[in-house]
Design a protein around this motif. Sequence first.
Motif, PDB file in Angstrom:
ATOM      1  N   SER A   5     -24.129 -15.518  17.844  1.00 25.86           N
ATOM      2  CA  SER A   5     -23.235 -14.794  16.958  1.00 25.86           C
ATOM      3  C   SER A   5     -23.863 -13.479  16.548  1.00 25.86           C
ATOM      4  CB  SER A   5     -22.914 -15.621  15.709  1.00 25.86           C
ATOM      5  OG  SER A   5     -24.112 -15.942  15.027  1.00 25.86           O
ATOM      6  N   GLU A   6     -22.994 -12.571  16.106  1.00 26.55           N
ATOM      7  CA  GLU A   6     -23.460 -11.244  15.729  1.00 26.55           C
ATOM      8  C   GLU A   6     -24.226 -11.320  14.421  1.00 26.55           C
ATOM      9  OE1 GLU A   6     -21.634  -6.778  14.973  1.00 26.55           O
ATOM     10  OE2 GLU A   6     -20.470  -8.331  15.988  1.00 26.55           O
ATOM     11  N   LYS A   7     -25.478 -10.923  14.475  1.00 25.37           N
ATOM     12  CA  LYS A   7     -26.321 -10.946  13.283  1.00 25.37           C
ATOM     13  C   LYS A   7     -27.391  -9.887  13.463  1.00 25.37           C
ATOM     14  CE  LYS A   7     -29.595 -13.879  10.766  1.00 25.37           C
ATOM     15  NZ  LYS A   7     -30.288 -15.181  10.777  1.00 25.37           N
ATOM     16  N   VAL A   8     -27.413  -8.906  12.603  1.00 22.54           N
ATOM     17  CA  VAL A   8     -28.388  -7.829  12.689  1.00 22.54           C
ATOM     18  C   VAL A   8     -29.221  -7.827  11.422  1.00 22.54           C
ATOM     19  CG1 VAL A   8     -28.720  -5.359  13.006  1.00 22.54           C
ATOM     20  CG2 VAL A   8     -26.749  -6.467  14.031  1.00 22.54           C
ATOM     21  N   ARG A   9     -30.511  -7.836  11.567  1.00 19.28           N
ATOM     22  CA  ARG A   9     -31.371  -7.733  10.401  1.00 19.28           C
ATOM     23  C   ARG A   9     -31.328  -6.317   9.858  1.00 19.28           C
ATOM     24  NH1 ARG A   9     -36.847 -10.725  12.567  1.00 19.28           N
ATOM     25  NH2 ARG A   9     -35.879 -12.698  13.150  1.00 19.28           N
ATOM     26  N   ASN A  10     -31.381  -6.242   8.510  1.00 13.92           N
ATOM     27  CA  ASN A  10     -31.442  -4.914   7.928  1.00 13.92           C
ATOM     28  C   ASN A  10     -32.728  -4.239   8.407  1.00 13.92           C
ATOM     29  OD1 ASN A  10     -29.084  -5.308   6.529  1.00 13.92           O
ATOM     30  ND2 ASN A  10     -30.133  -6.308   4.839  1.00 13.92           N
ATOM     31  N   SER A  11     -31.965  -3.519   8.641  1.00 19.66           N
ATOM     32  CA  SER A  11     -33.086  -2.890   9.216  1.00 19.66           C
ATOM     33  C   SER A  11     -33.690  -1.584   8.570  1.00 19.66           C
ATOM     34  CB  SER A  11     -32.691  -2.539  10.636  1.00 19.66           C
ATOM     35  OG  SER A  11     -31.499  -1.969  10.644  1.00 19.66           O
ATOM     36  N   LEU A  88     -24.801  -0.374  21.539  1.00 19.22           N
ATOM     37  CA  LEU A  88     -24.547  -1.405  22.528  1.00 19.22           C
ATOM     38  C   LEU A  88     -25.239  -2.706  22.127  1.00 19.22           C
ATOM     39  CD1 LEU A  88     -25.096   0.597  25.857  1.00 19.22           C
ATOM     40  CD2 LEU A  88     -22.943   0.183  24.643  1.00 19.22           C
ATOM     41  N   SER A  89     -24.569  -3.820  22.327  1.00 21.47           N
ATOM     42  CA  SER A  89     -25.191  -5.125  22.112  1.00 21.47           C
ATOM     43  C   SER A  89     -25.908  -5.536  23.391  1.00 21.47           C
ATOM     44  CB  SER A  89     -24.134  -6.155  21.725  1.00 21.47           C
ATOM     45  OG  SER A  89     -23.065  -6.175  22.657  1.00 21.47           O
ATOM     46  N   PHE A  90     -27.009  -6.311  23.231  1.00 22.60           N
ATOM     47  CA  PHE A  90     -27.872  -6.620  24.364  1.00 22.60           C
ATOM     48  C   PHE A  90     -28.311  -8.075  24.312  1.00 22.60           C
ATOM     49  CE2 PHE A  90     -32.051  -6.709  26.531  1.00 22.60           C
ATOM     50  CZ  PHE A  90     -31.693  -6.155  27.756  1.00 22.60           C
ATOM     51  N   LEU A  91     -28.233  -8.758  25.457  1.00 18.32           N
ATOM     52  CA  LEU A  91     -28.654 -10.153  25.592  1.00 18.32           C
ATOM     53  C   LEU A  91     -29.666 -10.251  26.721  1.00 18.32           C
ATOM     54  CD1 LEU A  91     -28.379 -13.239  25.066  1.00 18.32           C
ATOM     55  CD2 LEU A  91     -26.431 -13.208  26.662  1.00 18.32           C
ATOM     56  N   GLU A 110     -32.146   1.548  16.638  1.00 18.09           N
ATOM     57  CA  GLU A 110     -32.032   0.565  15.557  1.00 18.09           C
ATOM     58  C   GLU A 110     -30.578   0.185  15.281  1.00 18.09           C
ATOM     59  OE1 GLU A 110     -34.753   1.029  12.111  1.00 18.09           O
ATOM     60  OE2 GLU A 110     -35.214   2.990  12.997  1.00 18.09           O
ATOM     61  N   GLY A 111     -30.415  -1.039  14.760  1.00 22.63           N
ATOM     62  CA  GLY A 111     -29.118  -1.479  14.264  1.00 22.63           C
ATOM     63  C   GLY A 111     -28.232  -2.189  15.260  1.00 22.63           C
ATOM     64  N   CYS A 112     -28.671  -2.379  16.508  1.00 21.12           N
ATOM     65  CA  CYS A 112     -27.809  -3.037  17.483  1.00 21.12           C
ATOM     66  C   CYS A 112     -28.047  -4.546  17.483  1.00 21.12           C
ATOM     67  CB  CYS A 112     -28.039  -2.470  18.880  1.00 21.12           C
ATOM     68  SG  CYS A 112     -29.605  -2.943  19.618  1.00 21.12           S
ATOM     69  N   ARG A 143     -37.178  -4.775  15.041  1.00 18.89           N
ATOM     70  CA  ARG A 143     -36.913  -5.583  13.848  1.00 18.89           C
ATOM     71  C   ARG A 143     -35.540  -6.240  13.919  1.00 18.89           C
ATOM     72  NH1 ARG A 143     -38.284  -1.192   9.277  1.00 18.89           N
ATOM     73  NH2 ARG A 143     -37.022   0.017  10.745  1.00 18.89           N
ATOM     74  N   ASP A 144     -34.667  -5.731  14.781  1.00 18.67           N
ATOM     75  CA  ASP A 144     -33.315  -6.262  14.916  1.00 18.67           C
ATOM     76  C   ASP A 144     -33.221  -7.407  15.929  1.00 18.67           C
ATOM     77  OD1 ASP A 144     -32.361  -4.288  13.154  1.00 18.67           O
ATOM     78  OD2 ASP A 144     -32.157  -2.848  14.790  1.00 18.67           O
ATOM     79  N   VAL A 145     -34.286  -7.668  16.676  1.00 25.22           N
ATOM     80  CA  VAL A 145     -34.218  -8.641  17.761  1.00 25.22           C
ATOM     81  C   VAL A 145     -34.295 -10.078  17.242  1.00 25.22           C
ATOM     82  CG1 VAL A 145     -35.322  -9.460  19.886  1.00 25.22           C
ATOM     83  CG2 VAL A 145     -35.204  -7.003  19.401  1.00 25.22           C
TER      84      VAL A 145
END
Length: 268
Positions: A5-11, A88-91, A110-112, A143-145
């Motif tokens: 699911s979409e979840k991004v740490r503050n970054s 862009l989102s990345f897997l 940052e932020g993706c 930090r977003d990974v």
Amino acid sequence: HVRLSEKVRNSPAKRVHPPSHHSFHAQVVQAFRAVDRGQFVDDEESKEAIYMDMPFRHGRLHLSAPSIYAAALEALGLDEVSRWRRQLSFLNLGSGSGYLSALAAALLGEGCVHVCVELDAALAARSRATLAALGRGPVPALRDVQVVCASAFDVDLDLSMKFDRIYVGAGARHGDARRFGRLLKPDGRLVGPFEDDFEPRPPWGLPQALLRVTRLRALEGFDEFELDDLLPVQFSNLVRPAGDDDGDDDGEYAYAYADSDSEEEDED
């Protein structure tokens, strides 16, 4: 099954970069300069070898040659992130050490949404720690990974979010291209090492090629993919679920094979 699911740490340690005889884009070269490949190896005796343009293996730790990673990053279009005008989102499936994700993060910014899926618990824990340390230093985007300890085959294809870009970090069957391609957004790209589509498949496996899979707009319930054969490679294989002898499934798909320069590359 694992639902993503979409979840991004503050970054300046010694760094590897693609060999000079390849014309890689400046953004990709800069990513290699930002990420110290030596940070992904603990064995001091191996530090010299890790910077060579060749695969590196030490126990369970496998890293591809830097030039292969550079080719994959360009095939994914991560050197052109600025022209997309959106994040862009990345897997990363079979993310291993996390080195490719570190390079990707340096390009994505940052932020993706950025998710790594790794089956080996020790590798997943180690990569999580390494990426976090780099995120506090030269690559803040790390930090977003998120690093998820699971099999690539456990990712729920229907309930998980869809991604703009996917990298498969270990050898997969030809049918897995469409399996994992279902995790792409329309116009999304997947790059990874896939076996040739030959039958019958011998028990020792088949030659692999780095493929780029583009998910086209769905028509009349079909998922249509364009496949580009980029260059011959040889990766360790993904660990498959017990009893899974075939990468194919029963879904309805159509393929559009793009022209390839692979025959010319094989002659080099």
